[in-house]
Every structure is written in C-alpha cells, then in structure tokens.
Design a protein around this motif. Structure first.
Motif, mmCIF file in Angstrom:
data_model
loop_
_atom_site.group_PDB
_atom_site.id
_atom_site.type_symbol
_atom_site.label_atom_id
_atom_site.label_comp_id
_atom_site.label_asym_id
_atom_site.label_seq_id
_atom_site.Cartn_x
_atom_site.Cartn_y
_atom_site.Cartn_z
ATOM 1 N N UNK A 206 0.790 -1.237 0.000
ATOM 2 C CA UNK A 206 0.000 0.000 0.000
ATOM 3 C C UNK A 206 0.821 1.286 0.000
ATOM 4 N N UNK A 207 2.092 1.202 0.410
ATOM 5 C CA UNK A 207 2.879 2.446 0.464
ATOM 6 C C UNK A 207 3.497 2.733 -0.891
ATOM 7 N N UNK A 208 3.301 3.958 -1.357
ATOM 8 C CA UNK A 208 3.940 4.314 -2.626
ATOM 9 C C UNK A 208 4.342 5.773 -2.633
ATOM 10 N N UNK A 209 5.279 6.074 -3.505
ATOM 11 C CA UNK A 209 5.722 7.464 -3.685
ATOM 12 C C UNK A 209 5.447 7.847 -5.129
ATOM 13 N N UNK A 210 4.773 8.960 -5.306
ATOM 14 C CA UNK A 210 4.595 9.492 -6.655
ATOM 15 C C UNK A 210 5.690 10.519 -6.884
ATOM 16 N N UNK A 211 6.397 10.353 -7.994
ATOM 17 C CA UNK A 211 7.404 11.345 -8.355
ATOM 18 C C UNK A 211 7.010 11.908 -9.702
ATOM 19 N N UNK A 212 6.887 13.215 -9.779
ATOM 20 C CA UNK A 212 6.438 13.830 -11.017
ATOM 21 C C UNK A 212 7.590 14.664 -11.561
ATOM 22 N N UNK A 213 8.091 14.238 -12.701
ATOM 23 C CA UNK A 213 9.281 14.856 -13.271
ATOM 24 C C UNK A 213 8.960 15.508 -14.594
ATOM 25 N N UNK A 214 9.673 16.598 -14.855
ATOM 26 C CA UNK A 214 9.592 17.223 -16.160
ATOM 27 C C UNK A 214 11.021 17.344 -16.687
ATOM 28 N N UNK A 215 11.202 17.104 -17.979
ATOM 29 C CA UNK A 215 12.542 17.166 -18.559
ATOM 30 C C UNK A 215 12.571 18.215 -19.661
ATOM 31 N N UNK A 216 12.712 19.485 -19.292
ATOM 32 C CA UNK A 216 12.745 20.515 -20.331
ATOM 33 C C UNK A 216 14.027 20.363 -21.148
ATOM 34 N N UNK A 217 13.947 20.565 -22.475
ATOM 35 C CA UNK A 217 15.164 20.465 -23.273
ATOM 36 C C UNK A 217 16.158 21.522 -22.805
ATOM 37 N N UNK B 58 13.440 18.656 -13.796
ATOM 38 C CA UNK B 58 12.721 19.362 -12.748
ATOM 39 C C UNK B 58 11.786 18.412 -12.027
ATOM 40 N N UNK B 59 11.797 18.467 -10.710
ATOM 41 C CA UNK B 59 10.801 17.735 -9.938
ATOM 42 C C UNK B 59 9.580 18.647 -9.854
ATOM 43 N N UNK B 60 8.459 18.207 -10.380
ATOM 44 C CA UNK B 60 7.270 19.054 -10.366
ATOM 45 C C UNK B 60 6.263 18.632 -9.294
ATOM 46 N N UNK B 61 6.539 17.533 -8.659
ATOM 47 C CA UNK B 61 5.630 17.117 -7.608
ATOM 48 C C UNK B 61 6.123 15.836 -6.962
ATOM 49 N N UNK B 62 5.772 15.690 -5.723
ATOM 50 C CA UNK B 62 6.156 14.480 -5.009
ATOM 51 C C UNK B 62 5.143 14.254 -3.898
ATOM 52 N N UNK B 63 4.691 13.031 -3.754
ATOM 53 C CA UNK B 63 3.707 12.708 -2.721
ATOM 54 C C UNK B 63 4.014 11.334 -2.167
ATOM 55 N N UNK B 64 3.864 11.187 -0.867
ATOM 56 C CA UNK B 64 3.881 9.857 -0.282
ATOM 57 C C UNK B 64 2.434 9.472 -0.043
ATOM 58 N N UNK B 65 2.048 8.293 -0.477
ATOM 59 C CA UNK B 65 0.673 7.856 -0.296
ATOM 60 C C UNK B 65 0.663 6.505 0.398
ATOM 61 N N UNK B 66 -0.275 6.353 1.324
ATOM 62 C CA UNK B 66 -0.444 5.063 1.972
ATOM 63 C C UNK B 66 0.250 4.994 3.311
ATOM 64 N N UNK B 67 -0.136 4.013 4.117
ATOM 65 C CA UNK B 67 0.432 3.895 5.457
ATOM 66 C C UNK B 67 1.869 3.391 5.399
ATOM 67 N N UNK B 68 2.658 3.847 6.325
ATOM 68 C CA UNK B 68 4.040 3.377 6.396
ATOM 69 C C UNK B 68 5.012 4.532 6.463
ATOM 70 N N UNK B 69 6.230 4.213 6.818
ATOM 71 C CA UNK B 69 7.252 5.249 6.910
ATOM 72 C C UNK B 69 8.494 4.821 6.151
ATOM 73 N N UNK B 70 9.340 5.790 5.893
ATOM 74 C CA UNK B 70 10.611 5.529 5.235
ATOM 75 C C UNK B 70 11.668 6.362 5.945
#
Lengths: 345, 255
Positions: free
Chosen positions: A272-283, A288-300
């Motif tokens: 259930x634990x996941x990390x969303x990483x949202x990246x953009x690669x401008x030429x 660029x990291x455009x977003x990051x979220x931890x979702x779900x129970x648990x720790x890191x």
C-alpha cells in the motif's frame, strides 16, 4: 488507497514473491518493467486536444488494462468575471463507476477528488503555465479545462493519468485570435463600424508587442481593443506554449527494501505504500521535480527517500523519452501521413 | 450557486473583494535578494498549547505568527454501521473559518478542504497505533482560524494534530513534527509565509517522527531540481528535531 481488498495470505504471498531472489511477479515481469502502453491522440474531435491511453491492455482481445481518456477544451473567460489575466488551467479527474464497481458513490467521489487534487495542483502550478493563454491583456483570456476520465483501472492509475494529461496537452491547439476595436466612422456621426484589426494577439508569446511590433501600429490602441475575432475559423490554431515541459509521473510501489513499477491492482493492495514522483525534462535544462507525494500507510527513512528520488529520475526519463517519441509519431501520423493519404485519393 | 444556499445563516454578498489599503504596499522584493524579516533557515516562533477544548478527549491550539489552528480529538469510539475492521480508522476533518483567508470562505461551500485533510492524515496516520484499536474510530477536527499559506497550514496542522492525539492519551509510536520549505531563487527558505510561497519556484512539506528518524509524508509541488529537493528535505528534517523538542516540552509542561 487500496481500492481492492485481498486476504492476508494473498498479501503475504505477493510480498514474499517480490522480496525473493530473483523477484517474482504474477505476470512474469521484472520489478522495473512496465506493461505495454498504447497511446492515441486526437480521439475527441470536438476538443482542442485529446488523448487516450491504456496500460497493459490485452493485445489480442483488447480487454483489461488501465484506460484513461483526456481532453483539453478552451473557453473564453473575461477577467472581470473571475478570470485571470494570463489565463487559467483547470484539471478535473472523473472516474467511471464501471472502473470501481466495488466503491460506493461517496467513496468514488473522494477518490476522484484526491486524483483531481494531485493532477490539478501539479499541472496548474505557475511554473508550468503556458504563455499563450492570454487574448486581450487585462480583458479576456483562455480558460483551459483539462478533463480526465478513468474508464478502467487495473493498477498504476497515477502514471496513466499524467501520461494522458501530457499527451492531451501536447495535442492542444489554441485558436489564433486578432484583437478588434470599434471606431466611429469619420463623417458619419453616430454610426460605429468595425475598423481596425490591431496586431495578432497570442502569436508573440507573452504579448511583448511594445518592443517588437514590426509595423507602424500605434501600440496604445491595443489598450482600446474591446473584442477579438478568429481570423480563420477553420484553422485549429497554434500549439499550446511549453508543450515540451508537461511532466510525467512515476509511481514507486514500496516493499522495503525493494521498489517496483507499474503495479497491478493486487500488487497495489499488497504494497500500500507508494511514492509518486512527477518529473519534467525541459530540453537544455536540468530535470525538474514538479511534484512528489507519499501515499499510503508506512514510513521511510530519509536515506531511502533520497535514493528513491534519484532512481525515480531515471525511470521517469525512460517514460518521458518513450512518450515523447510516440507523441512525435502521432503528430506525423495525423498531419503528414493523413495529408499524403488525402493527396493519393 | 443557489443550490448549496443555507437560509439559516446570514449569507454575505455573493461577490466580494478584499479591501486594498494604501499603506499595505510592502517594498518590492526581487529574486536574489535576501529574505525579509528573518534568516532563510529560521522558522516562525511556535506557540502551542494542549488541552484548550474541554469536552474533547484531547485538544491543542497552535499559533505560528499568522497561522492559527485549533484541533480537537474525539474517540476512540465504536465504529457503527461499518464492516468489521481489525485496525482503527482515523478521520481527519479540516475546516476553514470564513474569515481565515484573504477571500471569504463561505460556510459549507468551500470551507472544507479535503486535500489538506488528506495531507495531514497521511502524515500522522502511521504514527498512531491503530492496530490496538480494532473496530474503532478516532475523529480529528481541525479548524483553521487564520491561514498564512497552505504549506504553513499543513505543517502546523500536523504538529497540532499530533499534540492533540498525545493530549488525548491515544497510543502513538512517536510525535510527528512537520516543516515546510520553499525554493526561492537559489535559496531555500524554511516555513514560508503565503507571500513567500507565491514568490517561490516550488514548495515542500516534510513530516517526520524525529524520535524514530522516519519520514511519514512528503508533499511537494512546483519546480525544483533534484538537488533542491534533497536540500529541502535535509533542512526540514533537521528543523523538525527542534520542533519535536518544542512539542515535547509543551506536553511536559501541561501535565
């Protein structure tokens, strides 16, 4: 946000398989393999840009898989009535009840809301704002509505949403506009006629007409422009500014110490634990990291997260490159090839 | 707009704009200039007080300059009309007071913010021992009395919720501290205010349990490069240790 529930035995079976050496997944993929992704742009003729994406669809009978439709539609908004001078981007995600038959209406609405929040917060951030959404400075601008519809979910929905959003925005064309103003005709008092078409608005990106106006137009007149017209009704317009930089999302599903990509529903329920990483690669710029979220129970731990961020960048770059190639292909298919086919008739 | 209209309340006009005062215009700030009023690694002073609301099981109030949040915890109580669940459930409700923002937040219509509630839920849920509370529900009600930036609200909300949970005597693994950061130009500013986060390229909120040195939530938006993200996480993480000691001291004093 496990949308399916599985038994404890099944959960432990999937987790053990993922942790074994070599790691095993139910469909035989390795940990960092994606299922096949199919993409088509221009599927909604009435929208200004659209795309349909499916991840992991059965190639033979077209069944299964995560399927998302995305369509961008622009509408005119006047600044006095709540619009923003530089235009707005509004993203909405709606889920078909058929995609989540096990969820009650209220739960489905919450799920939609959560997805909308992540997509909207990321894509409408000022750092990604397209520059050609302005029509008349201080008066009118385009409101870009990006609507995403989840038709089926068999795992990895966030990656699919962002891929669909990127494809639809890549495909989006903003109509060309020309500012007009009304002037009383000389000699005929009281009668007003449409006279001058002042400059081409929208063509010069951020409207720096003051500096680069090639013609002898009096730039002060632009302030008087009251309305605009479409110079060519049949022209679809110009591409949305900054279409290279719309980001992609990569979901890292975690069963510490391993992580895996593109989980199917059962794997999502087992991890259930996941990390969303949202990246953009401008030429010609750093990723660029455009977003990051931890979702779900648990720790890191912080070290684990740093490691994941670095790895995520590589995965995201792979997805981004593949998607970029496909989008270019789609452009060729829909413009060049379609024209050739038409000529051959 | 009339459908969600509540006749029992005194409804303000449909359209309203905040007044603009002449002396409100602050000196302009440009990218590259140093931060106004405080150093880039400084956070706003925290005033935290547990046990403010008598009828709640536990409660707390936090004030970091212009961010003011009250939190009440009710429960654990029995979950009714729900299928059996061997783990307890944590409900987080975030409400804005109508006067909490620049623009009025009409009651009912846009006073509730699920995205902030979800961010706070994500940050604190892994700290609560829900496995010892089968079939039960814990309700956390957070009221934002005054808001100064979403990031500040999330960070302060996490701190106040964790304090209220402790005040309620609910078993937790550790106190959750939270800190926000903004990448402005080449700098990293901790605990940005609303104005500062509008000037920033991107923002990040990190929630962690310093006692266990684990991170329970990351919430980042905007444009940062990987180096910025890692630097922000480090800066927030070390600042969270200080925040943790503030919470611990406040809880000790309240006994």
């Amino acid at each position: 946000m496990a949308t399916t529930s599985i038994s404890k035995a099944e959960q432990s079976y999937i987790q053990t398989a993922l942790l074994s050496d070599p790691p095993l997944r139910t469909d035989g993929r390795s940990l960092h393999d994606f299922r096949s992704v199919a993409l088509e742009t221009g599927i909604a003729p009435l929208a200004n840009g659209s795309a349909r994406i499916s991840i992991g669809q059965d190639p033979h009978d077209g069944s299964g898989g995560t399927e998302v439709l995305a369509a961008a539609k622009v509408e005119v908004e006047s600044v006095e009535e709540g619009g923003v001078d530089a235009g707005r981007v509004v993203c909405t995600v709606s889920c078909s009840p058929a995609a989540y038959p096990q969820l009650a209406t209220a739960a489905l609405e919450d799920l939609q809301y959560d997805m909308t929040t992540i997509v909207h917060q990321t894509l409408s951030h000022p750092s990604l704002h397209p520059k050609n959404l302005r029509i008349l400075p201080g008066k009118k601008s385009w409101l870009l509505n990006l609507d995403l519809i989840v038709l089926a979910d068999s795992g990895n929905i966030y990656d699919a949403l962002f891929m669909a959003a990127r494809a639809a925005l890549w495909d989006t064309k903003i109509p060309r506009t020309r500012a007009v103003e009304y002037k009383a005709r000389k000699g005929v008092p009281g009668s007003a006629g449409l006279s001058a078409a002042v400059g081409k608005v929208g063509g010069s990106g951020d409207m720096d007409i003051d500096e680069e106006a090639p013609s002898g137009f009096d730039t002060r007149q632009i302030q008087h422009a009251t309305d605009f017209e479409l110079p060519d009704y049949w022209d679809e317009g110009e591409v949305l500014d900054g279409r290279d930089i719309w980001p992609v999302c990569i979901t890292l599903n975690l069963v510490p110490p391993v992580h895996f990509l593109d989980a199917i529903l059962r794997e999502e329920a087992a991890a259930p634990l996941k990390i969303l990483l949202i990246y953009s690669f401008p030429p010609s710029e750093k990723p660029r990291v455009q977003g990051m979220r931890m979702l779900g129970p648990g720790e890191l731990t912080l070290e684990q997260i740093k490691d994941l961020v670095n790895r995520g960048e590589h995965y995201a770059r792979d997805v981004f490159t593949a998607l970029h190639t496909k989008l270019k292909d789609e452009d060729v298919r829909r413009n060049q090839k379609a024209r050739e086919k038409f000529e051959r008739r | 707009m009339q459908s969600g209209f509540d006749r029992r309340r005194i409804n303000g006009p449909e359209e309203s704009n905040p007044p603009i005062f002449e002396d409100e215009e602050t000196p302009t700030w440009n990218v590259g200039m140093p931060r106004r009023n405080r150093a880039s690694v400084d956070i706003r002073p925290i005033f935290l007080q547990p046990g403010l609301i008598n009828q709640a099981t536990g409660s707390a109030y936090i004030e970091t300059q212009n961010t003011k949040i009250a939190c009440a915890v009710f429960g654990p109580r029995q979950a009714k009309n729900v299928a059996f669940n061997e783990k307890g459930r944590l409900n987080v409700d975030v409400k804005f007071a109508p006067f909490s923002c620049d623009r009025r937040r009409a009651p009912m219509r846009d006073a509730e913010d699920r995205s902030i509630a979800m961010a706070i839920h994500q940050a604190i849920s892994s700290s609560v021992r829900l496995d010892v509370l089968p079939k039960s529900v814990i309700d956390i009600f957070i009221t934002i009395v005054e808001s100064d930036g979403i990031e500040g609200c999330v960070a302060a909300g996490v701190i106040v919720a964790s304090t209220a949970l402790t005040d309620a005597g609910i078993e937790i693994f550790g106190l959750v501290a939270s800190c926000s950061a903004a990448a402005v130009g080449e700098d990293i500013w901790l605990d940005p205010s609303l104005r500062e986060s509008q000037e920033s390229r991107g923002t990040l909120v990190l929630s962690c349990m310093p006692a266990l040195s684990t991170v329970s939530s990351i919430w980042q938006t905007g444009n940062m490069n990987t180096g910025d993200v890692l630097a922000c996480m480090d800066a927030c993480n070390s600042r969270c240790t200080d925040i943790h000691s503030v919470i611990a001291q406040v809880l000790l004093d309240s006994i």
